[in-house]
Scaffold this active site. Structure first.
Site, PDB file in Angstrom:
ATOM      1  CG  ASP A  38      -0.639  -0.381   8.899  1.00  9.63           C
ATOM      2  OD1 ASP A  38      -1.492   0.512   8.811  1.00  9.63           O
ATOM      3  OD2 ASP A  38      -0.580  -1.349   8.112  1.00  9.63           O
ATOM      4  CG  LEU A  53      -9.910  10.595   3.969  1.00  2.27           C
ATOM      5  CD1 LEU A  53     -10.912  11.236   4.910  1.00  2.27           C
ATOM      6  CD2 LEU A  53      -9.617  11.514   2.791  1.00  2.27           C
ATOM      7  N   GLY A 113       0.834  -1.207   0.000  1.00  2.00           N
ATOM      8  CA  GLY A 113       0.000   0.000   0.000  1.00  2.00           C
ATOM      9  C   GLY A 113       0.865   1.253   0.000  1.00  2.00           C
TER      10      GLY A 113
HETATM   11  O1  F6P Z   1      -1.011  -1.390   5.544  1.00  2.52           O
HETATM   12  C1  F6P Z   1      -1.580  -0.163   5.228  1.00  2.52           C
HETATM   13  C2  F6P Z   1      -3.071  -0.253   5.176  1.00  2.52           C
HETATM   14  O2  F6P Z   1      -3.577   1.033   4.911  1.00  2.52           O
HETATM   15  C3  F6P Z   1      -3.725  -0.844   6.421  1.00  2.52           C
HETATM   16  O3  F6P Z   1      -3.784   0.055   7.492  1.00  2.52           O
HETATM   17  C4  F6P Z   1      -5.059  -1.274   5.862  1.00  2.52           C
HETATM   18  O4  F6P Z   1      -5.600  -2.335   6.611  1.00  2.52           O
HETATM   19  C5  F6P Z   1      -4.715  -1.723   4.475  1.00  2.52           C
HETATM   20  O5  F6P Z   1      -3.491  -1.110   4.129  1.00  2.52           O
HETATM   21  C6  F6P Z   1      -5.750  -1.361   3.433  1.00  2.52           C
HETATM   22  O6  F6P Z   1      -5.364  -1.898   2.228  1.00  2.52           O
HETATM   23  P1  F6P Z   1      -6.093  -1.555   0.835  1.00  2.52           P
HETATM   24  O7  F6P Z   1      -5.511  -0.266   0.335  1.00  2.52           O
HETATM   25  O8  F6P Z   1      -5.746  -2.705  -0.021  1.00  2.52           O
HETATM   26  O9  F6P Z   1      -7.560  -1.415   1.117  1.00  2.52           O
END
Ligand code: F6P
Length: 366
Positions: free
Chosen positions: A147, A288, A18
């Site tokens: 995170d 966000l 991500g």
């Molecule tokens: O690891 C970063 C993160 O934003 C997490 O906090 C969240 O659970 C996940 O990625 C969301 O992933 P995606 O962008 O695939 O919905």
């Protein structure tokens, strides 16, 4: 082994998983150091490891390509948390990736004569970097994730910006909560770690903070709201990490299949309203937290990591990840961080600080 002792001439970097604020700042710092201090040719790999499978998706990066990148969110190289490495088995506590995909990446790196590959990513991406290193690819990791759940480093870049966004959201929710005598529930990201919720909850003055590391009960949460009311405060703010779990329950997923967390905020809001009779609203902050310009703190950390990654290559510290330890830059072996999620220690002073302020962690009844 592909790692050779010959001179370093060509290096590459990729952004994986991500996106997080500060990726572009790392790219900029790495390219500047690689070009100005070491005179290497630098290539950017597009779309993470996927760009090294099949026809390579790479482009040269020079000083002019990184001009203006410092405050930019996202990644100019593109990223993905899907693709050839997204499914894996766990054998003896370690991720086992698709050998065909690993071989394909190794082959591309060899063909392109890349002498150092920098991987900007979280614990999953660093596990891939480790596998590649053990298959002869000269990798160096850079710890990225909002995170903050990566081991070996005190902080990842991206976290500070997410924290800022979440704290600002709490500030904004306070005014509506107070004006309407409501309970406002804010669900924040963080996967299975509570760093964002805990820091933002303390920074924003929340009344209840629910994190995955401390299973909560709805009774304890409701007690806190009613206790505040008994003392004349008609509103409350609850911050809940997306991975928080009721005692004896399981995490709530938006998509079980994709293991995408989300929805616990709604359950908390419904239960609180039912148990306290107070009007309750939920806000899911979602992406966000990942978007937009990095905070100054993340820009500085990302810049330090970018420079450190170039220096690690120059010193041939392959199979290592750059890290921040006690305020100092260092490197740690990838095998110590790959695939390991670092949660908030339950004996952390952050938690005792929260409790000392009267913040409920959802585990003790009032
Ligand atoms: O690891 C970063 C993160 O934003 C997490 O906090 C969240 O659970 C996940 O990625 C969301 O992933 P995606 O962008 O695939 O919905």
């Amino acid at each position: 082994m592909m790692t050779s002792s010959g001179p370093i001439r060509r290096v590459a970097l990729l952004t994986s998983g991500g996106d997080a604020p500060g990726l572009n700042a790392v790219i900029r710092a790495f390219v500047k150091t690689a070009r100005l201090e070491f005179g290497w040719d630098v290539y950017g790999v597009e779309d993470g490891f996927e760009g090294l499978i099949g026809k390579p998706k790479i482009r040269p990066l020079d000083l002019s390509d990184v001009r203006g990148l410092l405050p930019m969110g996202g990644t100019i190289l593109g990223s993905t948390n899907k693709g050839h490495f997204s499914s894996f088995e766990i054998v003896e506590g370690r991720r086992v990736h698709d050998p065909a995909a690993l071989n394909a990446v190794c082959e591309t790196v060899r063909k392109l004569r890349i002498d150092g590959l920098v991987v900007l990513g979280g614990e999953g991406s660093q596990a891939i970097a480790l596998d590649l290193y053990e298959n002869g690819v000269p990798t160096v990791g850079v710890p990225k994730t909002i995170d903050n759940d990566l081991g070996g480093t005190d902080m990842t870049f991206g976290f500070h910006t997410a924290l800022w966004v979440a704290t600002d959201a709490i500030d904004r929710l306070h005014s509506t909560a107070a004006s309407h005598d409501r309970v406002m529930v804010l669900e924040v990201m963080g996967r299975h770690a509570g760093w964002i919720a805990l820091y933002a909850g303390i920074g924003g003055g929340a009344d209840v903070i629910l994190i995955p590391e401390i299973p909560f009960t709805f009774e304890a949460v409701a007690d806190k709201i009613l206790e505040r009311e008994a003392h004349g405060t008609e509103f409350s703010i609850i911050v809940v990490a997306e991975g928080a779990t009721p005692a004896g329950g399981t995490a709530v997923y938006q998509s079980e299949h994709e293991k995408r967390l989300g929805g616990i905020g709604q359950s908390v809001a419904e239960e609180v309203q039912r148990r306290t009779g107070k009007e309750t609203r939920v806000v899911v902050l979602g992406h966000l937290q990942r978007g937009g310009s990095p905070t100054p703190s993340d820009r500085v950390l990302a810049t330090r990591f970018g420079v450190a990654a170039a220096k690690a290559i120059a010193e041939r510290k392959f199979g290592q990840m750059v890290a921040l330890r006690c305020g100092q830059l260092t490197t740690v072996p990838l095998r110590e961080v790959a695939g390991i999620v670092r949660g908030v220690p339950v004996d952390s002073d952050l938690i005792s600080t929260a409790r000392a302020l009267g913040i409920s962690m959802g585990d003790e009844r009032g």
